[in-house]
Design a protein around this motif. Structure first.
Motif, PDB file in Angstrom:
ATOM      1  N   GLN A   1      -4.858 -10.637  21.103  1.00 27.22           N
ATOM      2  CA  GLN A   1      -3.540 -10.158  21.119  1.00 27.22           C
ATOM      3  C   GLN A   1      -3.077 -10.700  22.374  1.00 27.22           C
ATOM      4  N   THR A   2      -3.292 -11.853  22.818  1.00 27.85           N
ATOM      5  CA  THR A   2      -2.765 -12.573  23.974  1.00 27.85           C
ATOM      6  C   THR A   2      -1.589 -13.520  23.530  1.00 27.85           C
ATOM      7  N   GLY A   3      -1.483 -13.781  22.267  1.00 27.86           N
ATOM      8  CA  GLY A   3      -0.451 -14.715  21.806  1.00 27.86           C
ATOM      9  C   GLY A   3      -0.371 -15.040  20.472  1.00 27.86           C
ATOM     10  N   ALA A   4       0.579 -15.881  20.075  1.00 22.36           N
ATOM     11  CA  ALA A   4       0.688 -16.043  18.538  1.00 22.36           C
ATOM     12  C   ALA A   4       1.018 -17.816  18.486  1.00 22.36           C
ATOM     13  N   LYS A   5       0.484 -18.362  17.613  1.00 21.33           N
ATOM     14  CA  LYS A   5       0.597 -19.704  17.099  1.00 21.33           C
ATOM     15  C   LYS A   5       1.334 -19.938  15.826  1.00 21.33           C
ATOM     16  N   LEU A   6       2.006 -21.012  15.814  1.00 24.66           N
ATOM     17  CA  LEU A   6       2.644 -21.504  14.514  1.00 24.66           C
ATOM     18  C   LEU A   6       1.580 -21.582  13.405  1.00 24.66           C
ATOM     19  N   THR A   7       1.881 -21.088  12.344  1.00 28.04           N
ATOM     20  CA  THR A   7       1.337 -21.297  11.165  1.00 28.04           C
ATOM     21  C   THR A   7       1.989 -21.774   9.587  1.00 28.04           C
ATOM     22  N   VAL A   8       1.602 -22.887   9.563  1.00 26.81           N
ATOM     23  CA  VAL A   8       2.493 -23.425   8.254  1.00 26.81           C
ATOM     24  C   VAL A   8       2.158 -22.993   6.982  1.00 26.81           C
ATOM     25  N   ALA A   9       0.773 -23.142   6.711  1.00 26.84           N
ATOM     26  CA  ALA A   9      -0.101 -22.659   5.562  1.00 26.84           C
ATOM     27  C   ALA A   9      -0.317 -21.299   5.405  1.00 26.84           C
ATOM     28  N   GLY A  10       0.061 -20.269   6.125  1.00 23.40           N
ATOM     29  CA  GLY A  10      -0.308 -18.974   6.068  1.00 23.40           C
ATOM     30  C   GLY A  10      -1.858 -18.610   6.441  1.00 23.40           C
ATOM     31  N   ALA A  11      -2.084 -17.283   6.205  1.00 23.71           N
ATOM     32  CA  ALA A  11      -3.243 -17.024   6.914  1.00 23.71           C
ATOM     33  C   ALA A  11      -3.721 -15.530   6.156  1.00 23.71           C
ATOM     34  N   THR A  12      -5.017 -15.398   6.268  1.00 17.80           N
ATOM     35  CA  THR A  12      -5.283 -13.902   5.770  1.00 17.80           C
ATOM     36  C   THR A  12      -6.068 -13.212   6.950  1.00 17.80           C
ATOM     37  N   ILE A  13      -5.577 -12.002   7.278  1.00 20.01           N
ATOM     38  CA  ILE A  13      -6.270 -11.403   8.528  1.00 20.01           C
ATOM     39  C   ILE A  13      -7.004  -9.966   8.140  1.00 20.01           C
ATOM     40  N   PRO A  14      -8.192  -9.928   8.211  1.00 18.32           N
ATOM     41  CA  PRO A  14      -8.923  -8.871   8.000  1.00 18.32           C
ATOM     42  C   PRO A  14      -8.735  -7.785   8.710  1.00 18.32           C
ATOM     43  N   SER A  15      -8.086  -6.518   8.271  1.00 19.19           N
ATOM     44  CA  SER A  15      -7.459  -5.436   8.901  1.00 19.19           C
ATOM     45  C   SER A  15      -8.273  -4.131   8.963  1.00 19.19           C
ATOM     46  N   ARG A  16      -8.307  -3.359   9.666  1.00 21.64           N
ATOM     47  CA  ARG A  16      -8.892  -1.754   9.528  1.00 21.64           C
ATOM     48  C   ARG A  16      -7.621  -0.813  10.389  1.00 21.64           C
ATOM     49  N   PHE A  17      -7.174   0.179   9.722  1.00 21.13           N
ATOM     50  CA  PHE A  17      -6.416   1.098  10.348  1.00 21.13           C
ATOM     51  C   PHE A  17      -6.511   2.627   9.406  1.00 21.13           C
ATOM     52  N   ILE A  18      -6.068   3.583  10.246  1.00 26.94           N
ATOM     53  CA  ILE A  18      -5.969   4.769   9.706  1.00 26.94           C
ATOM     54  C   ILE A  18      -4.461   4.936   9.379  1.00 26.94           C
ATOM     55  N   ASP A  19      -4.171   5.351   7.949  1.00 26.44           N
ATOM     56  CA  ASP A  19      -2.852   5.655   7.501  1.00 26.44           C
ATOM     57  C   ASP A  19      -2.164   7.039   8.018  1.00 26.44           C
ATOM     58  N   ALA A  20      -1.252   7.260   7.375  1.00 24.81           N
ATOM     59  CA  ALA A  20      -0.410   8.375   7.868  1.00 24.81           C
ATOM     60  C   ALA A  20      -1.043   9.702   7.238  1.00 24.81           C
ATOM     61  N   SER A  21      -1.870   9.587   6.176  1.00 21.28           N
ATOM     62  CA  SER A  21      -2.667  10.640   5.736  1.00 21.28           C
ATOM     63  C   SER A  21      -3.828  11.003   6.230  1.00 21.28           C
ATOM     64  N   GLY A  22      -4.243  10.320   7.258  1.00 26.32           N
ATOM     65  CA  GLY A  22      -5.504  10.112   7.809  1.00 26.32           C
ATOM     66  C   GLY A  22      -6.824   9.541   7.234  1.00 26.32           C
ATOM     67  N   SER A  23      -6.402   8.803   6.088  1.00 27.83           N
ATOM     68  CA  SER A  23      -7.665   8.114   5.224  1.00 27.83           C
ATOM     69  C   SER A  23      -7.688   6.684   6.299  1.00 27.83           C
ATOM     70  N   SER A  24      -9.117   6.254   6.214  1.00 34.08           N
ATOM     71  CA  SER A  24      -9.218   5.105   6.733  1.00 34.08           C
ATOM     72  C   SER A  24      -9.082   4.014   5.717  1.00 34.08           C
ATOM     73  N   ARG A  25      -8.538   2.630   6.275  1.00 38.78           N
ATOM     74  CA  ARG A  25      -8.380   1.585   5.118  1.00 38.78           C
ATOM     75  C   ARG A  25      -8.739   0.384   5.764  1.00 38.78           C
ATOM     76  N   THR A  26      -9.010  -0.580   4.824  1.00 42.17           N
ATOM     77  CA  THR A  26      -9.331  -1.897   5.114  1.00 42.17           C
ATOM     78  C   THR A  26      -8.525  -2.626   4.270  1.00 42.17           C
ATOM     79  N   ASN A  27      -8.089  -3.928   4.804  1.00 42.85           N
ATOM     80  CA  ASN A  27      -7.075  -4.602   4.088  1.00 42.85           C
ATOM     81  C   ASN A  27      -7.123  -6.106   4.341  1.00 42.85           C
ATOM     82  N   ASP A  28      -7.079  -7.018   3.609  1.00 45.01           N
ATOM     83  CA  ASP A  28      -6.854  -8.480   4.138  1.00 45.01           C
ATOM     84  C   ASP A  28      -5.416  -8.764   3.944  1.00 45.01           C
TER      85      ASP A  28
END
Length: 201
Positions: A154-181
């Motif tokens: 989380q120190t910076g961002a680089k130009l991406t032409v071809a796109g990317a997939t970012i594995p993510s984990r978070f808690i949504d507004a209902s309190g449910s733990s979620r994972t998402n690419d």
């Protein structure tokens, strides 16, 4: 078209049919205090988001002077991601506003949108993970679209032409733990929505 852009623009997430300073230290994405926005030469986008000087504090999404935050009436869904939107208009220029027609943007205008996942959507004080920052730049022959992907640190961002997939984990507004690419669209994906438009967006 401007209304569509301001309502969310190219809001692809995991599927194309989803709707939608510390003293003495400056991070990779930050602008020094007093630094002005520095647009890239047309057709030659910078390799990093930092070089545009759009943010004084990129991690907290604090914009540089002259970069104005805005929101939209009907945001598009983007796999539960939060979005921040900003607008830069070159000094001395104005938008061609219309209440019933498309807006006219001057050459040099930049629309900025950052996507992130809140760590816990029920409590914003727990922080977030920045995913991507999209720039839509009004050039002399139309709009140019560029996407910058944030690194894991989380120190910076680089130009991406071809796109990317970012594995993510978070808690949504209902309190449910979620994972998402989370899928960052390629430049071609964005052009599918926006094309090479004229002075409107």
């Amino acid at each position: 078209m401007a209304g569509a852009l301001l309502a969310g623009g190219c809001a692809r997430a995991s599927h194309p049919h989803d709707t939608d300073r510390a003293a003495g230290h400056v991070s990779d994405g930050a602008a020094e205090a007093g630094t002005s926005v520095t647009p890239a030469p047309e057709g030659s986008p910078y390799a990093t988001l930092a070089e545009w000087h759009l943010f004084e504090d990129p991690q907290k999404q604090v914009p540089t002077d002259g970069v104005v935050p805005y929101d939209v009436i009907s945001p598009l869904f983007a796999d539960y991601a939060s979005k921040r939107r900003f607008l830069y208009v070159p000094k001395g220029e104005t938008l061609g506003y219309s209440s019933s027609d498309t807006w006219r943007f001057p050459v040099g205008a930049i629309l900025i949108k950052t996507f992130s996942y809140l760590t816990d959507a029920r409590d914003t004080t727990k922080g977030e993970t920045l995913l991507e920052t999209r720039l839509l730049i009004r050039e002399s022959d139309g709009w140019a679209l560029h996407t910058y992907v944030w690194n894991a640190e989380q120190t910076g961002a680089k130009l991406t032409v071809a796109g990317a997939t970012i594995p993510s984990r978070f808690i949504d507004a209902s309190g449910s733990s979620r994972t998402n690419d989370y899928v960052v669209p390629s430049e071609d994906d964005c052009r599918t929505c926006h094309g090479r438009l004229g002075s409107t967006a």
